[in-house]
Design a protein around this motif. Sequence first.
Motif, PDB file in Angstrom:
ATOM      1  N   ARG A   1       0.878  -1.163   0.000  1.00  0.00           N
ATOM      2  CA  ARG A   1       0.000   0.000   0.000  1.00  0.00           C
ATOM      3  C   ARG A   1       0.912   1.209   0.000  1.00  0.00           C
ATOM      4  O   ARG A   1       1.861   1.260   0.792  1.00  0.00           O
ATOM      5  CB  ARG A   1      -0.825  -0.009   1.294  1.00  0.00           C
TER       6      ARG A   1
ATOM      7  N   GLU B   1      -8.757  -5.496   1.282  1.00  0.00           N
ATOM      8  CA  GLU B   1      -7.483  -4.899   1.673  1.00  0.00           C
ATOM      9  C   GLU B   1      -6.383  -5.298   0.688  1.00  0.00           C
ATOM     10  O   GLU B   1      -6.289  -6.454   0.274  1.00  0.00           O
ATOM     11  CB  GLU B   1      -7.087  -5.374   3.082  1.00  0.00           C
TER      12      GLU B   1
ATOM     13  N   PHE C   1      -4.996  -9.323  11.989  1.00  0.00           N
ATOM     14  CA  PHE C   1      -5.080  -7.880  12.246  1.00  0.00           C
ATOM     15  C   PHE C   1      -5.706  -7.128  11.072  1.00  0.00           C
ATOM     16  O   PHE C   1      -6.586  -6.300  11.244  1.00  0.00           O
ATOM     17  CB  PHE C   1      -3.693  -7.294  12.548  1.00  0.00           C
TER      18      PHE C   1
HETATM   19  P1  ATP Z   1      -6.880   0.945   9.269  1.00  0.00           P
HETATM   20  O1  ATP Z   1      -6.346   2.371   9.258  1.00  0.00           O
HETATM   21  O2  ATP Z   1      -6.110   0.019  10.172  1.00  0.00           O
HETATM   22  O3  ATP Z   1      -7.140   0.390   7.913  1.00  0.00           O
HETATM   23  P2  ATP Z   1      -9.389   2.166   9.610  1.00  0.00           P
HETATM   24  O4  ATP Z   1      -9.024   3.427  10.324  1.00  0.00           O
HETATM   25  O5  ATP Z   1      -9.671   2.193   8.169  1.00  0.00           O
HETATM   26  O6  ATP Z   1      -8.325   1.036   9.948  1.00  0.00           O
HETATM   27  P3  ATP Z   1     -12.051   2.130  10.567  1.00  0.00           P
HETATM   28  O7  ATP Z   1     -12.657   2.371   9.256  1.00  0.00           O
HETATM   29  O8  ATP Z   1     -11.990   3.252  11.548  1.00  0.00           O
HETATM   30  O9  ATP Z   1     -10.602   1.503  10.373  1.00  0.00           O
HETATM   31  O10 ATP Z   1     -12.744   0.848  11.215  1.00  0.00           O
HETATM   32  C1  ATP Z   1     -12.973   0.743  12.601  1.00  0.00           C
HETATM   33  C2  ATP Z   1     -12.310  -0.478  13.172  1.00  0.00           C
HETATM   34  O11 ATP Z   1     -12.596  -1.625  12.390  1.00  0.00           O
HETATM   35  C3  ATP Z   1     -10.796  -0.408  13.211  1.00  0.00           C
HETATM   36  O12 ATP Z   1     -10.336   0.303  14.326  1.00  0.00           O
HETATM   37  C4  ATP Z   1     -10.429  -1.868  13.286  1.00  0.00           C
HETATM   38  O13 ATP Z   1     -10.514  -2.348  14.617  1.00  0.00           O
HETATM   39  C5  ATP Z   1     -11.514  -2.532  12.457  1.00  0.00           C
HETATM   40  N1  ATP Z   1     -10.979  -2.807  11.119  1.00  0.00           N
HETATM   41  C6  ATP Z   1     -10.918  -1.967  10.068  1.00  0.00           C
HETATM   42  N2  ATP Z   1     -10.361  -2.572   9.015  1.00  0.00           N
HETATM   43  C7  ATP Z   1     -10.055  -3.834   9.414  1.00  0.00           C
HETATM   44  C8  ATP Z   1      -9.461  -4.969   8.769  1.00  0.00           C
HETATM   45  N3  ATP Z   1      -9.090  -4.922   7.503  1.00  0.00           N
HETATM   46  N4  ATP Z   1      -9.312  -6.099   9.469  1.00  0.00           N
HETATM   47  C9  ATP Z   1      -9.693  -6.175  10.768  1.00  0.00           C
HETATM   48  N5  ATP Z   1     -10.263  -5.150  11.418  1.00  0.00           N
HETATM   49  C10 ATP Z   1     -10.452  -3.993  10.763  1.00  0.00           C
END
Ligand code: ATP
Length: 605
Positions: free
Chosen positions: A101, A339, A347
């Motif tokens: 990324r 992703e 994670f």
């Molecule tokens: P990141 O910056 O790590 O991609 P994000 O800021 O895009 O996360 P949010 O859109 O705020 O994430 O989503 C809220 C929560 O959902 C995150 O804090 C995380 O715990 C969970 N989450 C988001 N994307 C993922 C993922 N690809 N796999 C597992 N958990 C996720």
Amino acid sequence: MPTDAQRMEKIVSLCKRRGFIFQSSEIYGGLNGVWDYGPLGVELKRNLKNYWWRVIVHERDEVVGMDGAILTHPEVLRASGHLGGFSDQFVDCFVTGKRFRVDEIQPQSGIVYRFAGALQRDVLPKLQGEGINVDLSSQDPIPPLRWAAVRERPPGLRLSFSVLATSAISPKRAKTTAMEFYRRRGIADPVLFGEREARVENTTRYNPENGSLLTEPRSFNLMFETHTGALDEHSSGRVMSVGPAGATGPPSEPGYSGYSGYSGHVAPLEPVKFDSTLTSSQKQPVDVKGTLEAADTALAYLRPETAQSIFVQFKNILEVSRKKLPFGIAQIGKAFRNEINPRNFTFRSREFEQMELEYFCRAEEGMRLLEYWKEQRLKFYENIGIARDKLHVLTVPDEERAFYSKGTYDIEYEFPFGRQELEGVAYRTDYDLSQHQQASGKSLEYFDEETKQRFVPHVVEPSAGVDRTVLALICEAYAEDEAPDEKGKMETRIVLRFHPRIAPIKCAVFPLLKNKEALVAKAKEIVDLLRPHMYVFYDESGAIGRRYRRQDEIGTPFGVTVDFETLGEKDAALRDTVTLRERDSMKQDRVAIKDLPSILISRIR
Ligand code: ATP
């Protein structure tokens, strides 16, 4: 002390060995970024979700729950901004094909070595033998017409390529990478030619692992698209591809596309852009094909977050629950994001669960409630056994925050692979409801009976990841200490020190010997006594020490052993008492069977 990487490896292997987490579709080679939870993982996950639901919904007057659909109408996601802007940029390594990324590549400085191409080493003596002078420093070392002499196979490749040498990657190593680039393109023993060098600062165009040039960044939307309703068999609607489009194809070549052996025509050499330094990948608007045809063809998306169905149902829920501001709507459920680089075990997954609360309020209360919820959420993590000093609150700086948010905190945990986000707590103003109100043409206003005012409420959103929290719980709980084996000799014990509240199994019940009917019968009676209150595990096989150890490894906080004293054979006063062993201290107490439910219930709630 194991290193963090070793610790992580041990955790991943324990998760598989003891049935917490498996790779999805493992027997078919696995599906990248997708995980299945086994018998213990599902219990842990449920306990976490139930506790969240309990403190967020059941223990509050002003919060109600909902369970929205995963399949989502494109217009919902257009209004929310996901269709236009929920994208990441990615690049591929030209040598290894590894995908990154863009915003995860740290800027690097160093010397860029650019080559015009490579020759096969064994054509050099051949050419020299024919009196052709080969000047490797030249951009064009051999007169094109002389290639006839070695025409039987491509004597070289005229394709510009560059590598970056940094403090971490020596020039020699970088050049080895360049040779590998040509080797993978058919030049078995390459000799580089046309070398030029230049200094670059803060570039993100090169692979930090091997110095190779990366492909030009490509944007792609993270949402999974599908179709509802019957479609013709050739439609792609039944097939959702995982990973950015083109993930399996070769990256486009640098310099110019396609190979070129010398065959009389010399393709023009395009210069490699030396300092096309990219800044961060920040979510870029991309045009997803969900334009207006979407509704006709019943295009749908797998939701990328649970929040949107809460906003879309705001009016219905407000009406049926008759809540006054501030009030919240909570939801736990699956979310999907394609992703670019799923990693660090569960994670960053492509399918995951979220626990989200949308807490609606008046504008003037937004900032106060943002602070309030940050504190509440920190307390939550402590209450499930995560040490406060492993949690960090990051105040998301203005330039990284969504434009509509007036304040965002990331709650981070110190995973063995680094400090990473567990949850975001954001004050999102009235952006979401206003967007849906405008796009749908339906009022999403709140009417304040007292002031007779009508307005779109603001919202504070604590948004947590179930899978990330489960992983944090396992990482936090994993420990190795010393415990005596059957013969009293000390050995290393693996123990998951889960808080009893979230431990998958709360109590294990053991008859001292499995061939003594009275012991077995008593143990089974205890199982029946405890079962209505908690998840209990009965185990009669193997030496008692080994049985304890098996439970320690999966984090069972309590063990109850039925022995001959329980039967009153040695001392009538001890009849109907058992040993209650505590996992962490390994302390054993004698307690009456009838007291077991109350002792245990108070400790697992
Ligand atoms: P990141 O910056 O790590 O991609 P994000 O800021 O895009 O996360 P949010 O859109 O705020 O994430 O989503 C809220 C929560 O959902 C995150 O804090 C995380 O715990 C969970 N989450 C988001 N994307 C993922 C993922 N690809 N796999 C597992 N958990 C996720």
